[in-house]
Design a protein around this motif. Structure first.
Motif, mmCIF file in Angstrom:
data_model
loop_
_atom_site.group_PDB
_atom_site.id
_atom_site.type_symbol
_atom_site.label_atom_id
_atom_site.label_comp_id
_atom_site.label_asym_id
_atom_site.label_seq_id
_atom_site.Cartn_x
_atom_site.Cartn_y
_atom_site.Cartn_z
ATOM 1 N N PHE A 176 0.827 -1.214 0.000
ATOM 2 C CA PHE A 176 0.000 0.000 0.000
ATOM 3 C C PHE A 176 0.859 1.262 0.000
ATOM 4 N N LEU A 177 1.980 1.221 0.699
ATOM 5 C CA LEU A 177 2.866 2.379 0.716
ATOM 6 C C LEU A 177 3.399 2.675 -0.685
ATOM 7 N N LYS A 178 3.790 1.643 -1.395
ATOM 8 C CA LYS A 178 4.254 1.813 -2.777
ATOM 9 C C LYS A 178 3.133 2.359 -3.650
ATOM 10 N N LEU A 179 1.941 1.798 -3.509
ATOM 11 C CA LEU A 179 0.803 2.244 -4.315
ATOM 12 C C LEU A 179 0.379 3.671 -3.983
ATOM 13 N N SER A 180 0.692 4.144 -2.781
ATOM 14 C CA SER A 180 0.288 5.497 -2.389
ATOM 15 C C SER A 180 1.088 6.574 -3.124
ATOM 16 N N ASP A 181 2.182 6.174 -3.767
ATOM 17 C CA ASP A 181 3.013 7.107 -4.548
ATOM 18 C C ASP A 181 3.465 8.279 -3.689
ATOM 19 N N GLY A 182 4.130 7.949 -2.584
ATOM 20 C CA GLY A 182 4.630 8.993 -1.690
ATOM 21 C C GLY A 182 3.514 9.761 -1.001
ATOM 22 N N PHE A 183 2.438 9.075 -0.690
ATOM 23 C CA PHE A 183 1.250 9.631 -0.033
ATOM 24 C C PHE A 183 0.483 10.623 -0.928
ATOM 25 N N LYS A 184 0.719 10.555 -2.236
ATOM 26 C CA LYS A 184 -0.102 11.352 -3.157
ATOM 27 C C LYS A 184 -1.525 10.816 -3.192
ATOM 28 N N ARG A 185 -1.650 9.507 -3.002
ATOM 29 C CA ARG A 185 -2.962 8.869 -2.854
ATOM 30 C C ARG A 185 -3.142 8.626 -1.358
ATOM 31 N N ILE A 186 -3.665 9.618 -0.703
ATOM 32 C CA ILE A 186 -3.698 9.644 0.762
ATOM 33 C C ILE A 186 -4.414 8.440 1.353
ATOM 34 N N TRP A 187 -5.465 7.967 0.715
ATOM 35 C CA TRP A 187 -6.206 6.842 1.282
ATOM 36 C C TRP A 187 -5.368 5.563 1.266
ATOM 37 N N LEU A 188 -4.508 5.387 0.246
ATOM 38 C CA LEU A 188 -3.620 4.229 0.242
ATOM 39 C C LEU A 188 -2.521 4.387 1.294
ATOM 40 N N LEU B 113 13.434 -12.508 12.862
ATOM 41 C CA LEU B 113 12.540 -13.286 11.997
ATOM 42 C C LEU B 113 11.535 -12.386 11.295
ATOM 43 N N TRP B 114 10.923 -11.480 12.050
ATOM 44 C CA TRP B 114 9.916 -10.575 11.477
ATOM 45 C C TRP B 114 10.532 -9.708 10.393
ATOM 46 N N GLY B 115 11.637 -9.072 10.732
ATOM 47 C CA GLY B 115 12.288 -8.188 9.764
ATOM 48 C C GLY B 115 12.818 -8.948 8.563
ATOM 49 N N GLY B 116 13.449 -10.079 8.822
ATOM 50 C CA GLY B 116 14.028 -10.856 7.729
ATOM 51 C C GLY B 116 12.989 -11.402 6.772
ATOM 52 N N PHE B 117 11.973 -12.049 7.322
ATOM 53 C CA PHE B 117 10.913 -12.565 6.455
ATOM 54 C C PHE B 117 10.191 -11.421 5.744
ATOM 55 N N GLY B 118 10.037 -10.287 6.435
ATOM 56 C CA GLY B 118 9.401 -9.127 5.816
ATOM 57 C C GLY B 118 10.184 -8.611 4.623
ATOM 58 N N VAL B 119 11.497 -8.537 4.755
ATOM 59 C CA VAL B 119 12.346 -8.067 3.657
ATOM 60 C C VAL B 119 12.282 -9.034 2.482
ATOM 61 N N VAL B 120 12.419 -10.321 2.759
ATOM 62 C CA VAL B 120 12.387 -11.325 1.696
ATOM 63 C C VAL B 120 11.039 -11.305 0.979
ATOM 64 N N ALA B 121 9.967 -11.326 1.742
ATOM 65 C CA ALA B 121 8.631 -11.359 1.134
ATOM 66 C C ALA B 121 8.306 -10.056 0.413
ATOM 67 N N THR B 122 8.768 -8.926 0.935
ATOM 68 C CA THR B 122 8.529 -7.652 0.262
ATOM 69 C C THR B 122 9.306 -7.590 -1.054
ATOM 70 N N ALA B 123 10.509 -8.136 -1.081
ATOM 71 C CA ALA B 123 11.271 -8.197 -2.335
ATOM 72 C C ALA B 123 10.528 -9.057 -3.358
ATOM 73 N N LEU B 124 9.979 -10.163 -2.899
ATOM 74 C CA LEU B 124 9.204 -11.023 -3.804
ATOM 75 C C LEU B 124 7.912 -10.336 -4.259
ATOM 76 N N ALA B 125 7.266 -9.611 -3.351
ATOM 77 C CA ALA B 125 6.051 -8.866 -3.722
ATOM 78 C C ALA B 125 6.391 -7.781 -4.746
ATOM 79 N N GLY B 126 7.532 -7.124 -4.575
ATOM 80 C CA GLY B 126 7.972 -6.124 -5.552
ATOM 81 C C GLY B 126 8.177 -6.734 -6.922
ATOM 82 N N LEU B 127 8.706 -7.945 -6.947
ATOM 83 C CA LEU B 127 8.900 -8.655 -8.214
ATOM 84 C C LEU B 127 7.559 -9.014 -8.842
ATOM 85 N N VAL B 128 6.664 -9.586 -8.049
ATOM 86 C CA VAL B 128 5.377 -10.071 -8.569
ATOM 87 C C VAL B 128 4.451 -8.921 -8.965
#
Length: 109
Positions: free
Chosen positions: A25-37, A67-82
């Protein structure tokens, strides 16, 4: 090591998933230009921290955060790819592999 029950693990998994959704959602917000996202991103971050606060009742803080940070980074990288077609170069993947190795070492240290 504290007594880890299954629900602590579930809270940690949910916290990780919520963090990933917040990052999307942060990525989709485009730097908070889309405030609701952007607001949705903040809501999911708050929910992630709420779940994480329950997870650390059963985990050592250092292990839970790694664990939280590591899995978050890995999964966010994969989400960025997908979702966004963002690809890491070999150095990025080496960094992720190093991160995973670090998480394993912290867990079993």
């Amino acid at each position: 090591m504290q007594n880890v029950e299954y629900y602590h693990v579930i809270y940690l998994i949910i916290a990780t998933l919520l963090e990933i959704v917040a990052n999307i959602f942060l990525k989709l917000s485009d730097g908070f230009k889309r405030i609701w996202l952007g607001a949705l991103s903040l809501t999911f971050v708050l929910a992630a921290f709420t779940c994480f606060s329950q997870a650390v009742k059963g985990f050592d803080l250092s292990v839970a955060y790694a664990l939280w940070g590591g899995f978050g980074v890995v999964a966010t990288a994969l989400a960025g790819l997908v979702f966004f077609g963002q690809q890491l170069n070999w150095r990025g993947w080496l960094g992720i592999l190093t991160l995973i190795l670090g998480m394993v070492i912290i867990k079993f240290a």
